[in-house]
Design an enzyme around this catalytic site. Structure first.
Site, mmCIF file in Angstrom:
data_model
loop_
_atom_site.group_PDB
_atom_site.id
_atom_site.type_symbol
_atom_site.label_atom_id
_atom_site.label_comp_id
_atom_site.label_asym_id
_atom_site.label_seq_id
_atom_site.Cartn_x
_atom_site.Cartn_y
_atom_site.Cartn_z
ATOM 1 N N THR A 91 -2.252 6.094 -5.387
ATOM 2 C CA THR A 91 -3.170 5.903 -4.258
ATOM 3 C C THR A 91 -3.017 6.982 -3.183
ATOM 4 O O THR A 91 -3.985 7.339 -2.516
ATOM 5 C CB THR A 91 -2.976 4.512 -3.612
ATOM 6 O OG1 THR A 91 -1.613 4.370 -3.201
ATOM 7 C CG2 THR A 91 -3.338 3.397 -4.586
ATOM 8 N N GLU A 116 -0.200 20.015 -5.302
ATOM 9 C CA GLU A 116 0.906 19.719 -6.226
ATOM 10 C C GLU A 116 0.580 20.053 -7.679
ATOM 11 O O GLU A 116 1.449 19.937 -8.534
ATOM 12 C CB GLU A 116 1.338 18.253 -6.067
ATOM 13 C CG GLU A 116 1.903 18.003 -4.673
ATOM 14 C CD GLU A 116 2.412 16.604 -4.456
ATOM 15 O OE1 GLU A 116 2.885 15.980 -5.414
ATOM 16 O OE2 GLU A 116 2.333 16.127 -3.312
ATOM 17 N N GLU A 170 0.122 11.982 -14.357
ATOM 18 C CA GLU A 170 -0.177 11.558 -12.986
ATOM 19 C C GLU A 170 -1.139 12.530 -12.318
ATOM 20 O O GLU A 170 -0.866 13.728 -12.221
ATOM 21 C CB GLU A 170 1.122 11.465 -12.165
ATOM 22 C CG GLU A 170 0.851 10.994 -10.736
ATOM 23 C CD GLU A 170 2.110 10.711 -9.943
ATOM 24 O OE1 GLU A 170 3.211 11.042 -10.428
ATOM 25 O OE2 GLU A 170 1.987 10.159 -8.835
ATOM 26 N N GLU A 191 5.946 3.713 -4.293
ATOM 27 C CA GLU A 191 6.588 5.010 -4.140
ATOM 28 C C GLU A 191 6.555 5.397 -2.667
ATOM 29 O O GLU A 191 5.502 5.358 -2.032
ATOM 30 C CB GLU A 191 5.809 6.039 -4.977
ATOM 31 C CG GLU A 191 6.535 7.335 -5.157
ATOM 32 C CD GLU A 191 5.783 8.275 -6.098
ATOM 33 O OE1 GLU A 191 6.430 8.916 -6.907
ATOM 34 O OE2 GLU A 191 4.541 8.351 -6.003
HETATM 35 MN MN MN Z 1 3.236 9.277 -7.485
#
Ligand code: MN
Length: 289
Positions: free
Chosen positions: A180, A152, A146, A240
């Site tokens: 997104t 992050e 990802e 999410e």
């Molecule tokens: Mn995610």
């Protein structure tokens, strides 16, 4: 194409009861698939989870973010081994419940780094993930890295970087996973990165710019869904969202979820399911123009 929902929309606890609740709620909201956060693969009774999935009819995937103790991009070979061990346990658990994809921030720790990634960090990550992707292939599970924003991870912040990383592993079982929410921070627009990933795009997270209700932020979903249609994407599309109303002790603090953007997960989930399906229906109608 399967439309899914991340378990954190429903609960912050992923023990057996928590996972069963999340499965029931995901099915009730109209989704086809549930993504279970697998920070601890021993937390739930896998036989009970498999039974709940089977009666719900949902497909299942799993995701996680590594910690500084399990960072496969670490300089320290012991930390890399701990991360590889955790991800292997996740693959075994996912295989037991019939899962199809293991995705997320599995190639690096999910945290703010204070220095850029070095060549050694990248090498350690690519070596570990290559071995894991081979193991996953034996279990019939696809893996996805990802792409996340700079706060992050220091390794993969853009689609272009992820394509280069995946190509370096040489694995056909490793895919690019775009989200997104992160794209909206780092990418030039919401269309080009999907074309850059092309046939290597294997997993999609749909999140708003503030991670709340879809359509109430700044993400250009129209462009994103047009791009998915352009590359004929047909993998999972998973909603999410995070609110401090539903707190997972590890995940929520790491992601900086400091305020309530919603309190009613059922309303949020139904809204997201119809938002995503409407976007897909709109885009598919363009073929008739
Ligand atoms: Mn995610």
């Amino acid at each position: 194409m399967q439309i899914g929902c991340h378990g954190s929309v429903w609960t912050g606890q992923f023990d057996t009861a928590g996972v069963q609740l999340a499965i029931a709620k995901t099915a009730e909201a109209g989704f086809d698939l549930i993504e279970i956060p697998l920070m601890d693969p021993d937390q739930a009774d896998l036989t009970a989870v498999r039974r709940a999935l089977s009666s719900s009819g949902l497909a299942v995937t799993a995701s996680l973010g590594l910690s500084e103790h399990t960072d496969v991009s670490s300089d320290d070979p012991d930390v890399v081994a701990a991360g590889e061990n955790l991800l292997n346990r996740c693959l075994e658990a996912l295989s037991e419940i019939g899962g199809t994809h293991l995705v997320g921030v599995i190639y690096t720790a999910m945290r703010k780094y204070m220095t850029p990634a070095t060549a050694l960090n990248r090498k350690h990550s690519i070596e570990a993930i290559s071995r894991l992707a081979d193991r996953a292939a034996e279990l019939g599970i696809r893996m996805g890295v990802e792409v996340v924003n700079r706060y992050e991870s220091n390794l993969l912040n853009t689609s272009r970087q992820a394509v280069a990383y995946v190509e370096e592993t040489g694995s056909n079982n490793l895919m690019v996973h775009l989200d997104t929410y992160h794209m909206n921070i780092e990418e030039p627009d919401m269309f080009t990165p999907v074309l850059t990933a092309g046939s290597r795009l294997g997993y999609v997270h749909i999140g708003e710019s503030h991670r709340g209700y879809l359509g109430s932020g700044t993400v250009d979903f129209d462009s994103f869904f047009r791009a998915l249609a352009t590359v004929e994407y047909d993998g999972p599309i998973v909603f999410e969202s995070f609110s401090s109303a539903i707190v997972h002790p590890d995940l929520s603090n790491m992601l900086g979820i400091w305020r309530n953007l919603w309190t009613d997960g059922e309303d949020l989930g139904r809204h997201a399911n119809s938002f995503i399906r409407n976007q897909l229906a709109t885009v598919s109608s363009i073929q008739m123009h």
